[in-house]
Design an enzyme around this catalytic site. Sequence first.
Site, PDB file in Angstrom:
ATOM      1  N   GLU A  41       1.003  -1.214  -0.090  1.00 43.71           N
ATOM      2  CA  GLU A  41       0.072   0.108  -0.120  1.00 43.71           C
ATOM      3  C   GLU A  41       0.871   1.241  -0.070  1.00 43.71           C
ATOM      4  OE1 GLU A  41      -2.471   1.452  -0.847  1.00 43.71           O
ATOM      5  OE2 GLU A  41      -4.070   1.374   0.637  1.00 43.71           O
ATOM      6  N   ASP A  42       0.385   2.230  -0.366  1.00 44.25           N
ATOM      7  CA  ASP A  42       1.212   3.693  -0.760  1.00 44.25           C
ATOM      8  C   ASP A  42       1.244   4.382   0.618  1.00 44.25           C
ATOM      9  OD1 ASP A  42      -1.489   4.237  -0.655  1.00 44.25           O
ATOM     10  OD2 ASP A  42      -1.295   5.421  -2.314  1.00 44.25           O
ATOM     11  N   ASP A  48      -2.945   5.520   7.046  1.00 40.13           N
ATOM     12  CA  ASP A  48      -3.356   6.824   7.579  1.00 40.13           C
ATOM     13  C   ASP A  48      -4.420   6.447   8.645  1.00 40.13           C
ATOM     14  OD1 ASP A  48      -4.060   9.366   7.769  1.00 40.13           O
ATOM     15  OD2 ASP A  48      -5.524   9.748   6.306  1.00 40.13           O
ATOM     16  N   LYS A  90       1.666   7.541   8.409  1.00 41.16           N
ATOM     17  CA  LYS A  90       0.997   8.487   9.498  1.00 41.16           C
ATOM     18  C   LYS A  90       0.405   8.024  10.725  1.00 41.16           C
ATOM     19  CE  LYS A  90      -0.608  11.943   5.901  1.00 41.16           C
ATOM     20  NZ  LYS A  90      -1.578  12.292   5.304  1.00 41.16           N
ATOM     21  N   PHE A 118      -0.614  16.219   4.255  1.00 43.60           N
ATOM     22  CA  PHE A 118      -1.116  15.654   2.939  1.00 43.60           C
ATOM     23  C   PHE A 118       0.139  15.650   1.861  1.00 43.60           C
ATOM     24  CE2 PHE A 118      -3.445  14.908  -0.901  1.00 43.60           C
ATOM     25  CZ  PHE A 118      -4.268  13.817  -0.413  1.00 43.60           C
ATOM     26  N   ARG A 124       0.346  12.174  -9.372  1.00 40.69           N
ATOM     27  CA  ARG A 124       0.876  10.699  -9.063  1.00 40.69           C
ATOM     28  C   ARG A 124       2.221  10.647  -9.547  1.00 40.69           C
ATOM     29  NH1 ARG A 124      -3.291   7.597  -6.966  1.00 40.69           N
ATOM     30  NH2 ARG A 124      -5.332   7.880  -7.832  1.00 40.69           N
TER      31      ARG A 124
END
Length: 178
Positions: free
Chosen positions: A101-102, A105, A133, A154, A167
């Site tokens: 996963e990127d 959060d 995060k 962000f 992206r």
Amino acid sequence: MSYKLGDVILSREAISRRVKEIAEQIAKDNGKDKSLVVVGILTGAAFFLTDLVREMPEDMDIRVDFMSVASYGDSTTSSGIVRIFHDLKSSIEGKNVVVVEDIVDTGLTLSHLLDLLKNRNPASLKVCVLLDKKERRKTEVKVDYCGFSIPDEFVVGYGLDCAGMWRHLKDIKGVIEE
Ligand code: 5GP
């Protein structure tokens, strides 16, 4: 509201070094069993995943599959809603699986997804995220491999978008709201 690119948070060089380290660690942990299914979560993680698997040894039997889920719309805050748009092409039963996963959060996306994948009886199920995060977590998620911990800001680039944009950036940057 409009958005402008901010400062570089993680340079392409730093990302590339860390991706190599994580790939080596995953390969090492996979041990003698050289087969591994690497599941990328579209769209953001595709960029990270393709760099990651290319740093893995050639003698590994690596299969790549993708899932598409969403917990974000065009805004920069979590909706808390996770929808599955596209499922895996192949069965993961009895396989060693690493979910890529990127960013994690709140953790809502990954925890939902992991519950779903566990029910398919993989031999092992690990999680690899580029960014974490930690302070934003709403539900516990066990992250096995993490690129970088970042503060609650962000970010975009290297697969991460803001309303579909940015992206393609090689570095990870902040976003300024105007
Ligand atoms: P979670 O369910 O853990 O709250 O959210 C995970 C998803 O939120 C990620 O896959 C990503 O799409 C999005 N997300 C969370 N933080 C950021 C961020 O800083 N930048 C971008 N572009 N997306 C983020």
